[in-house]
Design an enzyme around this catalytic site. Structure first.
Site, PDB file in Angstrom:
ATOM      1  N   ASP A 155      -8.110  -7.012   1.161  1.00  0.00           N
ATOM      2  CA  ASP A 155      -7.691  -7.588   2.331  1.00  0.00           C
ATOM      3  C   ASP A 155      -7.415  -7.054   3.053  1.00  0.00           C
ATOM      4  OD1 ASP A 155      -6.095  -4.815   3.452  1.00  0.00           O
ATOM      5  OD2 ASP A 155      -6.623  -4.719   1.415  1.00  0.00           O
ATOM      6  N   ASP A 157       1.011  -1.145  -0.318  1.00  0.00           N
ATOM      7  CA  ASP A 157       0.397  -0.139   0.130  1.00  0.00           C
ATOM      8  C   ASP A 157       1.597   1.223   0.073  1.00  0.00           C
ATOM      9  OD1 ASP A 157       0.941  -0.093   2.851  1.00  0.00           O
ATOM     10  OD2 ASP A 157      -0.659  -0.245   3.456  1.00  0.00           O
TER      11      ASP A 157
END
Length: 375
Positions: free
Chosen positions: A266, A92
């Site tokens: 996720d 990320d």
């Protein structure tokens, strides 16, 4: 080198099943990505995570830049070698953690200056620095740097934040450059407002990305509001690219998202729940802390093939959790990750066979029945 690509094998309604192809291996979609925040899925060995059926892990830019440092990871051969995971990794951008974890942050058009939650040291994160950190880590899928506005926020605040994220997306694209075999995903923002989501999607499509994420959900708005956005948001993004819903979620969130055309998800939930004595099963959530399990010789789930269910009783799991033994976190995390991957496999199989509706009905029926009767 294998190029990054995405192929759709079958659809059922808006749901899709397919494959993301990367130089480090294939990712079967819909895919659930276990979270390895600091280069580890807590309480699990990488080979154990793979044994649950995971094709890809998520690493966290913010945490890794603070400790042990991206430059150090690069010097040691990159994140894959560092954590002994030779399959795909998505990182990320660090944006969400900067907004939620760090102290004394100062946000400008350039980026965010903040103090580390670890040791108070000062750092600066911008689209360019986020791209540099993710390049040093060597992740296969890189996320654009974006701003996640704190909720509750007015529509005007959400709009301003989204527009800045779109400017940052353009800078991220430029800074990412040409990296064969690696992919850059743009992130759609816009809160729960359809017009803002459409504006964001249009801006991202104009820039052009290898995949597209739906950001700014699963941040406390509730499942009904999230599904309301997912009823239209995935359709705003290119159909020939993977669609990633960030930070989701609970099993029923995952099923609903897949029905609405999401390909990747996720969440820390399976591992975090495992460490707090919570198990996810096809019959819903089981709290191993409860005294009702203390004398129960039965497995957590008799239909599950994970090590926790094959070799240990509810009574044992209850005991080791109450005693604070590390094996409790290990076994319950393994079980939860196994269950989540089994759910994804079931969804992929059902979509391919054109029987998703029946699969989803069975999923909800079993959950409604609840846990097995107590002894």
């Amino acid at each position: 080198m294998t190029a990054f690509s995405f192929s759709i094998a079958a659809t059922d309604g808006r749901a899709r099943t397919g494959t993301i192809h990367t130089p480090r291996g294939q990712i079967r979609t819909p895919a659930f990505m276990p979270v390895g925040t600091a280069a580890t899925v807590k309480a699990m060995l990488p080979e154990s995570v793979r044994a649950t059926g995971a094709d890809i892990l998520l690493g966290n830019t913010y945490h890794l830049m603070l400790r042990p440092g991206a430059e150090r990871v690069a010097k040691l051969g990159g994140l894959h070698r560092f954590m002994n995971w030779n399959r795909p990794i998505l990182t990320d951008s660090g944006g969400f953690q900067v907004m939620s974890l760090s102290d004394l942050r100062k946000l400008t058009e350039d980026g965010v200056r903040f103090k580390s939650h670890v040791d108070g040291s000062e750092h600066f994160l911008s689209p360019e620095r986020s791209m540099e950190i993710q390049r040093l880590l060597g992740s296969d899928i890189v996320m654009c740097f974006d701003e996640c506005p704190a909720l509750p926020a007015t529509e005007e605040q959400v709009a301003q934040s989204m527009r800045m994220s779109m400017r940052w997306a353009e800078r991220s694209r430029e800074a990412f450059g040409d990296r064969p075999g690696h992919a850059l995903f743009g992130i759609q923002q816009g809160g729960v407002t359809k017009e803002l989501r459409a504006e964001s999607a249009e801006a991202l499509r104009a820039i052009g990305f290898d995949g597209y994420a739906i950001g700014g959900l699963a941040v406390g708005e509730g499942q009904e509001a999230m599904f309301g956005v997912l009823d239209y948001a995935p359709g705003m993004l290119p159909a020939d690219r993977p669609r990633y819903l960030m930070g989701v979620g609970k099993p029923d969130d995952i099923v609903g998202a897949v029905q609405r055309g999401v390909d990747m998800m996720d969440c820390v939930l399976p591992s975090r729940s495992g460490r707090t004595g919570q198990a996810w099963t096809r019959r819903g959530q089981v709290n191993l802390k409860n005294a009702r399990h203390a004398d129960d010789p039965r497995p957590l789930d008799e239909d599950c093939a994970c090590p926790a269910c094959r070799g240990y009783s509810r009574a044992y799991l209850h005991h080791v959790y109450r005693a604070g033994e590390i094996i409790a976190s290990m076994l319950l995390t393994w079980h939860n990750l196994h269950y989540f991957q089994e759910l994804m496999d079931g969804l992929r199989t059902a979509i391919a066979a054109g029987r998703l509706e029946a699969f989803v009905a069975d999923f909800h029926r079993l959950r409604a029945e609840g846990d097995i009767e107590r002894l």
